[in-house]
Design a protein around this motif. Sequence first.
Motif, PDB file in Angstrom:
ATOM      1  N   SER A 130      -0.070   5.804  -3.404  1.00  0.00           N
ATOM      2  CA  SER A 130       0.397   4.601  -4.103  1.00  0.00           C
ATOM      3  C   SER A 130      -0.668   4.071  -5.052  1.00  0.00           C
ATOM      4  O   SER A 130      -1.869   4.128  -4.747  1.00  0.00           O
ATOM      5  CB  SER A 130       0.766   3.501  -3.101  1.00  0.00           C
ATOM      6  OG  SER A 130       1.782   3.929  -2.215  1.00  0.00           O
ATOM      7  N   THR A 176       4.870   4.040  -5.363  1.00  0.00           N
ATOM      8  CA  THR A 176       4.596   5.108  -4.407  1.00  0.00           C
ATOM      9  C   THR A 176       5.185   6.408  -4.935  1.00  0.00           C
ATOM     10  O   THR A 176       6.280   6.410  -5.505  1.00  0.00           O
ATOM     11  CB  THR A 176       5.191   4.773  -3.035  1.00  0.00           C
ATOM     12  OG1 THR A 176       4.592   3.559  -2.555  1.00  0.00           O
ATOM     13  CG2 THR A 176       4.906   5.880  -2.017  1.00  0.00           C
ATOM     14  N   SER A 210       7.473   0.408   1.038  1.00  0.00           N
ATOM     15  CA  SER A 210       7.273  -0.215  -0.271  1.00  0.00           C
ATOM     16  C   SER A 210       8.054  -1.510  -0.422  1.00  0.00           C
ATOM     17  O   SER A 210       7.917  -2.198  -1.438  1.00  0.00           O
ATOM     18  CB  SER A 210       7.666   0.766  -1.384  1.00  0.00           C
ATOM     19  OG  SER A 210       9.021   1.161  -1.246  1.00  0.00           O
TER      20      SER A 210
END
Length: 359
Positions: free
Chosen positions: A50, A100, A144
């Motif tokens: 990420s 991500t 996320s």
Amino acid sequence: MVRIPALRRMASLLLTPLEPEDVLSLVNPLSSHRQLRGVVTKVTRETPESRTIHFRPGRGWNPHDAGQWARIGVEIDGVRHWRSYSLSAPAGADPAITVTAIGFVSTELVRRTKVGDILFLDVPQGDFVLPQHPRPLLMLTAGSGLTPVMSMIRTLVPRRPDADVVLVHSARTRDDALFHDELLELADQFPGLKVVHWFTREAQGRRLDLTDATDLETVCPDWRGRAAYACGPADFLDAATALWDRAAAEGAAEATTALTIERFAPVLLPGAGGEGGRVTFEKSDKVVDAPGDCTLLDAGEQAGVVMPSGCRMGICRSCLTPLVAGQVRDLRTGEVHGEEGELIQTCINAAAGPVHLDI
């Protein structure tokens, strides 16, 4: 004295077929009246997979509210691709997205983005925002799904001494947990923030169970009295919604309207796919046999067609494509529809028999 409009007309005549802004963009890439742009100012590693990409937007950008998202365009091999990303920076700051490496475009952004790159932008959107009036908050996030909530926390907690926020974030491991160290530092610095990390492959060793209130009672005993926000995978959000519905049915009136969710994918009706069909992309000269549960957007991309897209969940309508012939099935409702010339949302519709699209 020569007026500005007269100078502009003279410049346009000299530069035809270009516009003055086209030449100005060679000097300042953010100067464009045709497409809102931003320049990448910093790229921060969050986890091995990420990155947070900070950018300075050009003229025309509307300051975002904490929790909103924006469509981001990036050119890959000469083709502009659009995706929607939550903004993770606090309100009032230059925007940033935390990405991500899942999927083609996100992986490219994580692997290749560098300072000075140009992003194409649309204005911030979304109603997943902080309440207008102060009240205790519960944030439930997974993976996320923390991204928009992080914008809320960065906005609210340092600025409001009366903030009362409990964050319960689920991740596989500590190394996978976005903003892990920053969140702990914020919790140490501001007593109004409590952070609970739930690690499914470490510590707890299992998923946060929202099929009943047992886990939630353990980490946040007063959850029924808090305005709750949830963001994460579909099954996580479905379980949270069902839990709040049960709490309301059992008489916890405050839980009736106290859950706000943000989804990264559309809610599809089980079994709504139908038989599918052959999809012809007229202008691209491509034909593909698509199953009934495959969106027209996915079918086109798999066939190598450059498909317009944005949120990919039926909200932004950036994927609208003219229907030449045939009918399609809305995967959210199962409804079959379609008339010649109708604009079809390819991200939530599938073929219901042979389909021809004007793309």
